[in-house]
Scaffold this motif. Structure first.
Motif, PDB file in Angstrom:
ATOM      1  N   LYS A   1      37.030  23.186-125.259  1.00 18.57           N
ATOM      2  CA  LYS A   1      36.578  23.832-126.499  1.00 18.57           C
ATOM      3  C   LYS A   1      35.994  25.212-126.220  1.00 18.57           C
ATOM      4  CE  LYS A   1      33.866  22.894-130.682  1.00 18.57           C
ATOM      5  NZ  LYS A   1      35.045  23.073-131.563  1.00 18.57           N
ATOM      6  N   THR A   2      35.234  25.311-125.125  1.00 20.80           N
ATOM      7  CA  THR A   2      34.667  26.614-124.741  1.00 20.80           C
ATOM      8  C   THR A   2      35.774  27.619-124.441  1.00 20.80           C
ATOM      9  OG1 THR A   2      32.658  25.593-123.833  1.00 20.80           O
ATOM     10  CG2 THR A   2      33.228  27.792-123.032  1.00 20.80           C
ATOM     11  N   VAL A   3      36.785  27.182-123.696  1.00 21.04           N
ATOM     12  CA  VAL A   3      37.889  28.077-123.339  1.00 21.04           C
ATOM     13  C   VAL A   3      38.687  28.483-124.579  1.00 21.04           C
ATOM     14  CG1 VAL A   3      40.069  28.240-122.072  1.00 21.04           C
ATOM     15  CG2 VAL A   3      38.075  27.174-120.998  1.00 21.04           C
ATOM     16  N   VAL A   4      38.956  27.534-125.465  1.00 21.70           N
ATOM     17  CA  VAL A   4      39.700  27.840-126.697  1.00 21.70           C
ATOM     18  C   VAL A   4      38.947  28.880-127.513  1.00 21.70           C
ATOM     19  CG1 VAL A   4      40.451  26.906-128.915  1.00 21.70           C
ATOM     20  CG2 VAL A   4      40.919  25.635-126.808  1.00 21.70           C
ATOM     21  N   GLU A   5      37.650  28.694-127.692  1.00 22.32           N
ATOM     22  CA  GLU A   5      36.866  29.639-128.499  1.00 22.32           C
ATOM     23  C   GLU A   5      36.792  31.004-127.831  1.00 22.32           C
ATOM     24  OE1 GLU A   5      33.128  27.711-129.151  1.00 22.32           O
ATOM     25  OE2 GLU A   5      33.937  26.372-130.709  1.00 22.32           O
ATOM     26  N   LYS A   6      36.742  31.038-126.503  1.00 18.32           N
ATOM     27  CA  LYS A   6      36.636  32.312-125.784  1.00 18.32           C
ATOM     28  C   LYS A   6      37.930  33.120-125.850  1.00 18.32           C
ATOM     29  CE  LYS A   6      35.642  34.284-121.210  1.00 18.32           C
ATOM     30  NZ  LYS A   6      34.686  35.301-121.710  1.00 18.32           N
ATOM     31  N   PHE A   7      39.069  32.423-125.693  1.00 19.79           N
ATOM     32  CA  PHE A   7      40.338  33.151-125.587  1.00 19.79           C
ATOM     33  C   PHE A   7      41.189  33.114-126.860  1.00 19.79           C
ATOM     34  CE2 PHE A   7      39.171  32.203-121.206  1.00 19.79           C
ATOM     35  CZ  PHE A   7      39.337  33.459-120.610  1.00 19.79           C
ATOM     36  N   CYS A   8      40.904  32.174-127.755  1.00 18.93           N
ATOM     37  CA  CYS A   8      41.697  32.065-128.983  1.00 18.93           C
ATOM     38  C   CYS A   8      40.859  32.304-130.232  1.00 18.93           C
ATOM     39  CB  CYS A   8      42.343  30.681-129.090  1.00 18.93           C
ATOM     40  SG  CYS A   8      43.394  30.254-127.694  1.00 18.93           S
ATOM     41  N   GLY A   9      39.555  32.458-130.071  1.00 17.61           N
ATOM     42  CA  GLY A   9      38.677  32.643-131.220  1.00 17.61           C
ATOM     43  C   GLY A   9      38.224  31.300-131.770  1.00 17.61           C
ATOM     44  N   VAL A  10      37.227  31.312-132.599  1.00 13.20           N
ATOM     45  CA  VAL A  10      36.676  30.068-133.152  1.00 13.20           C
ATOM     46  C   VAL A  10      37.697  29.337-134.017  1.00 13.20           C
ATOM     47  CG1 VAL A  10      34.259  30.790-133.065  1.00 13.20           C
ATOM     48  CG2 VAL A  10      35.649  31.373-135.056  1.00 13.20           C
ATOM     49  N   ASP A  11      38.701  30.084-134.506  1.00 13.31           N
ATOM     50  CA  ASP A  11      39.745  29.433-135.306  1.00 13.31           C
ATOM     51  C   ASP A  11      40.818  28.781-134.421  1.00 13.31           C
ATOM     52  OD1 ASP A  11      40.784  31.779-134.311  1.00 13.31           O
ATOM     53  OD2 ASP A  11      41.800  32.358-136.172  1.00 13.31           O
ATOM     54  N   GLY A  12      40.704  28.977-133.083  1.00  6.40           N
ATOM     55  CA  GLY A  12      41.658  28.359-132.161  1.00  6.40           C
ATOM     56  C   GLY A  12      43.070  28.844-132.357  1.00  6.40           C
ATOM     57  N   ASN A  13      43.271  30.115-132.695  1.00  5.11           N
ATOM     58  CA  ASN A  13      44.594  30.664-132.995  1.00  5.11           C
ATOM     59  C   ASN A  13      45.445  30.758-131.734  1.00  5.11           C
ATOM     60  OD1 ASN A  13      46.817  32.025-133.869  1.00  5.11           O
ATOM     61  ND2 ASN A  13      45.705  33.734-134.786  1.00  5.11           N
ATOM     62  N   PRO A  14      46.480  29.916-131.572  1.00  3.51           N
ATOM     63  CA  PRO A  14      47.286  29.926-130.350  1.00  3.51           C
ATOM     64  C   PRO A  14      48.219  31.127-130.241  1.00  3.51           C
ATOM     65  CG  PRO A  14      48.200  28.365-131.917  1.00  3.51           C
ATOM     66  CD  PRO A  14      46.918  28.891-132.513  1.00  3.51           C
ATOM     67  N   SER A  15      48.304  31.954-131.295  1.00  2.00           N
ATOM     68  CA  SER A  15      49.183  33.118-131.228  1.00  2.00           C
ATOM     69  C   SER A  15      48.627  34.150-130.255  1.00  2.00           C
ATOM     70  CB  SER A  15      49.357  33.731-132.620  1.00  2.00           C
ATOM     71  OG  SER A  15      48.122  34.210-133.107  1.00  2.00           O
ATOM     72  N   ARG A  16      47.331  34.079-129.979  1.00  2.00           N
ATOM     73  CA  ARG A  16      46.729  35.020-129.030  1.00  2.00           C
ATOM     74  C   ARG A  16      47.106  34.622-127.601  1.00  2.00           C
ATOM     75  NH1 ARG A  16      40.654  35.230-131.811  1.00  2.00           N
ATOM     76  NH2 ARG A  16      41.386  35.732-133.911  1.00  2.00           N
ATOM     77  N   ILE A  17      46.820  33.384-127.253  1.00  2.00           N
ATOM     78  CA  ILE A  17      47.217  32.804-125.972  1.00  2.00           C
ATOM     79  C   ILE A  17      47.065  31.298-126.112  1.00  2.00           C
ATOM     80  CG2 ILE A  17      44.902  32.929-124.961  1.00  2.00           C
ATOM     81  CD1 ILE A  17      46.323  33.591-122.270  1.00  2.00           C
ATOM     82  N   SER A  18      47.963  30.539-125.545  1.00  2.00           N
ATOM     83  CA  SER A  18      47.853  29.086-125.696  1.00  2.00           C
ATOM     84  C   SER A  18      47.027  28.507-124.552  1.00  2.00           C
ATOM     85  CB  SER A  18      49.234  28.428-125.749  1.00  2.00           C
ATOM     86  OG  SER A  18      49.946  28.654-124.552  1.00  2.00           O
ATOM     87  N   ILE A  19      46.279  27.467-124.873  1.00  2.00           N
ATOM     88  CA  ILE A  19      45.466  26.774-123.885  1.00  2.00           C
ATOM     89  C   ILE A  19      46.098  25.408-123.634  1.00  2.00           C
ATOM     90  CG2 ILE A  19      43.165  25.908-123.296  1.00  2.00           C
ATOM     91  CD1 ILE A  19      43.411  28.991-123.678  1.00  2.00           C
ATOM     92  N   GLY A  20      46.283  25.084-122.366  1.00  2.00           N
ATOM     93  CA  GLY A  20      46.924  23.831-122.007  1.00  2.00           C
ATOM     94  C   GLY A  20      45.998  22.904-121.241  1.00  2.00           C
TER      95      GLY A  20
END
Length: 536
Positions: free
Chosen positions: A192-211
């Motif tokens: 969750k920390t990584v998603v918010e840091k790299f994708c924003g609080v909305d978890g937008n995967p268009s920025r970068i996907s987290i696996g």
């Protein structure tokens, strides 16, 4: 539906499992199966690690895949080399795949104690490698090795390692739970920390996907993967059947079904009903038995034994099944045993004779026969084909395909020059035509199998398609030592269907013969049914 990309690593991480070894053709066949299933990515090997993987990628260029993209796997550059000088990176480029997966260290302990590099050198290696591959028109998935261990020890540095990959141009950050020791909430919170840091609080995967990439050392690989998805991950890595180094990888067959049937996610481009058949195909290519207890796809996943359960499921499957078997391409099985009731018998018998009901006297006869045989050592829950033949005999729907006059076996020690050590002679007749044949084998059971096939193939050619996939012997009464009664269980396949038969005797050869004959006759019965069905 939320889209989740699946990366299957059967051919890379899975092949690191004990006893797993693939030929190039095996790998090609598994790629075709996974493409049919519709996973987004197939991690197919490390072209810089061995000649076989290099040969595979050369052959793979000829494939025309409908749903999946092949991924070549490798590591960041060595600390004392440039990317252009690193032979492994050059091999990675030669694979010719659009996507590459690069693993790099994110745990400071691994950097200083294993790589013997400084923390800053490691960040440069990650950034340089990803940037170099992006400059070569590659889409880079960064496998953050030991991420959860590193995050727990030094969160700041673990996140810096991810930042270095993003700065290099990675399209996906795969968080690896490499040691398999993290607890579910650790995986959830860190993801969750990584998603918010790299994708924003909305978890937008268009920025970068987290696996997420998990191992099963604590029995939590599936749970940790699912919680990572709940935390915002949109890319899941694993192995279709869960095998791999040590205790294995996240089992994708379970994860895919859980995500699509329980969490309203879309994971594969193909139909979920293909899941069980493709799992069976991959197990066959891998030369392993598909674990009967595997969720969704195992032979026991929808198997019912207790009479109360069977009665309830016949009335309404929702009583004991969390999903329908056909939703994942599996089937419901009612296991015949001494604890099964009349409802079970009726369900089985009506496959051959719809006129038989609960009040038919034959039902009680079958129940008694089964209980008597199980008292002798039979266990029909593991040999459905033998049970079917028993039912056919009881209801008058059976006719033997041949009659045995005799069999004779002998053994030799030391072995013959060709390595074989046993001989079997068989005399039988088919509709009055007598046939005497002999066979040699690696043991008396193998020799008997060879001899029976020789005799039967001239009358029934389809016998040649049968091959034994497993052979088990269970001693039923150890007190009698070598005179103990044994139960032989044989699993067979013709390439399309699989079935199990058994025999019980104080003579292991007789028990094996009974199981072999049931196996051959079951196949021949099914062939006749298919033939008549086409005519009708």
């Amino acid at each position: 539906m939320r889209k989740i990309d699946i990366l299957d690593s059967t051919l890379r991480d899975g092949s690191q499992g004990e006893g797993i070894s693939y030929s190039v053709q095996d790998k090609i066949n598994i790629v075709r199966a996974l493409d049919e299933l519709g996973v987004a990515f197939i991690e197919a090997g490390n072209p810089g690690s061995n000649p076989k993987d290099m040969e595979f990628f050369a052959e793979a260029k000829k494939l025309s895949l409908k749903n999946s993209k092949l991924v070549a796997f490798g590591s960041t550059r060595r600390k004392d080399l440039t990317c252009a000088e690193d032979a492994n990176l050059q091999s990675l480029l030669s694979a010719g795949t659009e996507y590459v997966c690069i693993f790099g260290k994110t745990w400071d302990f691994q950097v200083t104690e294993i790589l013997h590099a400084t923390l800053e050198e490691n960040l440069e290696m990650i950034r340089d490698t990803v940037s170099y591959l992006v400059s070569k028109n590659k889409q880079v998935i960064f496998d953050a090795e030991h991420f959860f261990t590193g995050y727990k020890a030094n969160a700041e540095y673990a996140l810096k390692a991810l930042e270095a990959a993003v700065e290099g141009g990675a399209v996906c950050l795969s968080l690896c739970e490499t040691k398999g020791g993290a607890m579910p909430m650790e995986c959830y919170n860190a993801t969750k920390t990584v998603v918010e840091k790299f994708c924003g609080v909305d978890g937008n995967p268009s920025r970068i996907s987290i696996g997420i990439h998990t191992h099963n050392d604590s029995g939590l690989a599936v749970a940790n993967s699912l919680l990572a998805v709940e935390a915002g991950a949109t890319h899941v890595q694993g192995v279709l059947l869960g095998f791999g180094e040590r205790t294995g990888n996240a089992n994708l067959s379970t994860i895919i079904a859980d995500l699509q049937l329980k969490l309203d996610c879309q994971c594969i481009a193909g139909e979920l009903t293909n899941l069980t058949p493709i799992c069976k195909r991959v197990a066959e290519i891998t030369n392993i038995a598909l674990d009967a207890g595997m969720p969704y796809v195992g032979a026991s996943a929808f198997a019912h034994k207790a009479g109360m359960h069977i009665d309830a499921v016949i009335k309404n499957p929702f009583a004991y099944e969390h999903v329908t078997p056909d939703s994942v391409g599996n089937e419901r099985v009612f296991l015949m045993s001494e604890v099964a009731g009349r409802s079970m018998i009726i369900e089985k018998v009506q496959k051959f004779d719809k006129s038989i009901t609960k009040t038919s006297p034959i039902v009680q006869d079958i129940v008694k026969k089964v209980k008597d045989l199980e008292h002798e050592g039979y266990q029909f829950e593991g040999a459905d084909a033998s049970f079917e033949i028993l039912v056919r005999k009881e209801i008058g729907k059976y006719q033997p395909f041949f009659n045995l006059h005799y069999y004779k076996t002998s053994g030799e020690f030391p072995r013959f020059a060709d390595g074989q050590c046993a001989f079997c002679q068989v005399k039988l007749d088919v509709d009055g035509q007598v046939c005497v044949t002999a066979g040699e084998g690696d043991g008396p059971v193998n020799a008997m199998d060879v001899a029976l096939r020789k005799a039967l193939e001239s009358f029934y050619p389809s016998v040649s398609s049968i091959h034994l996939t497993d052979y088990k012997v269970r001693v039923l009464d150890g007190k009698s030592a070598t005179a103990s009664k044994v139960r032989v269980l044989i699993e067979s396949s013709d390439g399309n269907d699989s079935w199990a038969t058994m025999g019980v005797s104080s003579d292991v050869m007789e028990a094996s013969y009974i199981a072999l004959v049931d196996s051959f006759e079951y196949k021949l019965i099914k062939d006749l049914e298919k033939k008549f069905a086409k005519i009708l």
